[in-house]
Design an enzyme around this catalytic site. Sequence first.
Site, PDB file in Angstrom:
ATOM      1  N   GLU A  89       0.777  -1.235   0.000  1.00  0.00           N
ATOM      2  CA  GLU A  89       0.000   0.000   0.000  1.00  0.00           C
ATOM      3  C   GLU A  89       0.813   1.293   0.000  1.00  0.00           C
ATOM      4  OE1 GLU A  89      -3.329   0.071  -0.324  1.00  0.00           O
ATOM      5  OE2 GLU A  89      -3.184  -2.106  -0.559  1.00  0.00           O
ATOM      6  N   SER A 341     -26.194 -33.222 -14.542  1.00  0.00           N
ATOM      7  CA  SER A 341     -27.498 -33.295 -15.221  1.00  0.00           C
ATOM      8  C   SER A 341     -28.495 -32.275 -14.704  1.00  0.00           C
ATOM      9  CB  SER A 341     -28.078 -34.703 -15.074  1.00  0.00           C
ATOM     10  OG  SER A 341     -27.300 -35.635 -15.791  1.00  0.00           O
TER      11      SER A 341
END
Length: 745
Positions: A89, A341
Amino acid sequence: MQRMKIVRKISALAAALLLAAACAGIAYYIAVTGDTRLQTDLLLTAAETAAVLDGAGRPIADISLKSANRSVDSADLPAHVRQAFLTAEDRNFYRHHGLDVKGMARALLANLRARSFRQGASTISQQLVKNTHLSGDKTIRRKLQEIKLAIQLEKTFTKDEILTMYLNTLYFGHACYGIESAADFYFGKEAAALTPAEGALLAAVIRSPNRYSPFVSPEKCKTVRDGVLAQMQALGYLSADACREAIAQPLPQTKHAARGAESYLDAVLDELESLPAFTPYSNRGGYTICTYMDANLQRYAEQLQTDADRSGKSLLILDNRSRGVLAWHATEGNLRRQPGSLLKPLAVYAPAIEENLLSPCTPVLDERANFGGYSPSNYGDKYAGWISARQALAESRNVPAVRVLNELGIERSERTLRRLGLTLQEGDRNLSLALGGMTRGYTLPELAGAYAALAEGGRYAPAAFIRKVLDAEGRTVYERHCAPQPALSENTAYLLNDMLQAAARSGTAKKLAALPFAMCGKTGTCGNGAGNTDAWAVAYTRDKLFGVWMGNADNTRIDITGGGLPCHYAVLLARKAYAAAAPQSFAPCRSVVRCSLDCISYEEDHIVRAAAPKQPLRYTFTDLFRAENCPQEASPIFAKPRANATLTRQNNAICIDLCHAEYYDYRIKRLCAGREQVIFEGHCAGRFIDEGAAQGMPCLYTVTPYYRSDDGERIWGEAETLPSVCLRKPARPPRRWWERALRLA
């Protein structure tokens, strides 16, 4: 000389313009920041983050995030943890006075080129004051206020104090404010015990908690964590060996928070962070989240287990009308898995019905086939030949699904899936999509939202956990307005619901038939010869949906299929939800009609034809169609009965062979010597033999088929006159024939 004067005048003008611009900038800065003052009380950790309410407005036990934050002094943290945040940062944190001027200049140029606010070059001091004092708006006014507050902050506090306040107010996702709370949630330890890999992960997560959480997107999380570690090595904070060792460390797999309704709360917080208006720092003073949770159903789902449990599981109950999640319990997190399925109704049959490619009774061939190099097989390698689309879906047969998708086309399938909130990856656009073979797959809430669209007449809206968010003063800052959008026509949804009721009665989801009311159901299983990885079941009524997934986050094999334990869990959830009253049936759809169909054409020719008006019921069946698709061609056997008779002479007798004798009775007339008489009437096995025809005289036969309707009426067909035929008279022996015989002897 003249040129020099011009240059001096231009320079003076430029200087004046620059001075004027500087004065204007200073004036604007003073105007917009005049009332901006650093408030030290805002720099402390929040006393309360959020209160979460269930659907009845009652606080959810053990979910309130009051006092969730715990402060820690940055000096008590390992050096590698502090260095991870500085690396990620603000590398120059200890060298600047609140502002990174060079970084701001680079960001300004980048933003000018992009004509938008893409880079901010904010220091830790700027981030701290922005998070605690300002909104998240990307405006010049807010940026100038941020600059002033950062300068004031640097004059008031030491660098170590600023770093301490920064780490204690950061938002790490999953309702974790402050590094101590984050260390406990992600790793189950105190911040002072964090390793280099763990510190780098937390420094990476704060960039975008909703994107980089290891529990949301582990791949992205590892990428940014390893990037922070590599930068730490480049800056001399880690040795090459320490960096390699840290990169080799696995991501956390388990959330260590201990809260009631943990799964539901996780989903609430994930959804909260995804809301466009949400900023984790704007409501640190306290806010209220109103959810759809049914506390009774939630408790039941959390406690539900059987002796057969052999894997992790996710259980979901959805209110179809609001698309609000009433209960959600997930032992493995909200995973994205291959649906198997479970995708067939959504990716194959729904778009095929929508495109008028098939109806529930459309015959589909179920036999081994090769589709351009792709050869799917059915479960158990068993095939049924010609079957209806209804049966193919109910029994979840693979080859028919691929056959229909091949005819439909991937593009039309994808278009339908997209309208149902299900997007495809590039590698998903192939025929294995029919069987749910995918690269990333879907979450159970995503699939539940798609299936709920079927229950709601084809209108889609995503499943949601949050109904409303209030700020500390009780003002509504967010309210969900469920506005379903058309994804399928109403009649397509109705037909598919009817097909899925067949799956619940006699198909792979037949465990649902144990319930005393009708359900729609579909199951799915993913795996291979080594075992299964995922087992699914979705069951729904008009107003509620029940979704179940079973498997393991690490893909450990399971011996469970969708029609087994997941379907059993769906039954238990439905019984609990409808303990007081049975659900309503689906409302009729005026554009869907039930047609009477001809069994014989269907079974022998695999053609869908309408039954004739008086056709016996034993030769008919019924099924549903869109009104405009109801078959118009009637059964040729019963609409216009025809004998199609043929006549032959055999052994001095007349033989009449008859067509469709198994369905018709016959009246046979004989015209001979000017006299017509009925020589036979009734059922015949297929051949009639007339042994009473006169010899030596031409005979004319007329055959008329008929059948009896169920009310006893005779339905006559066309009379068919056969070619004239004559039996020869036997030749008389010559006179005194024996004398001739003796001479020959």
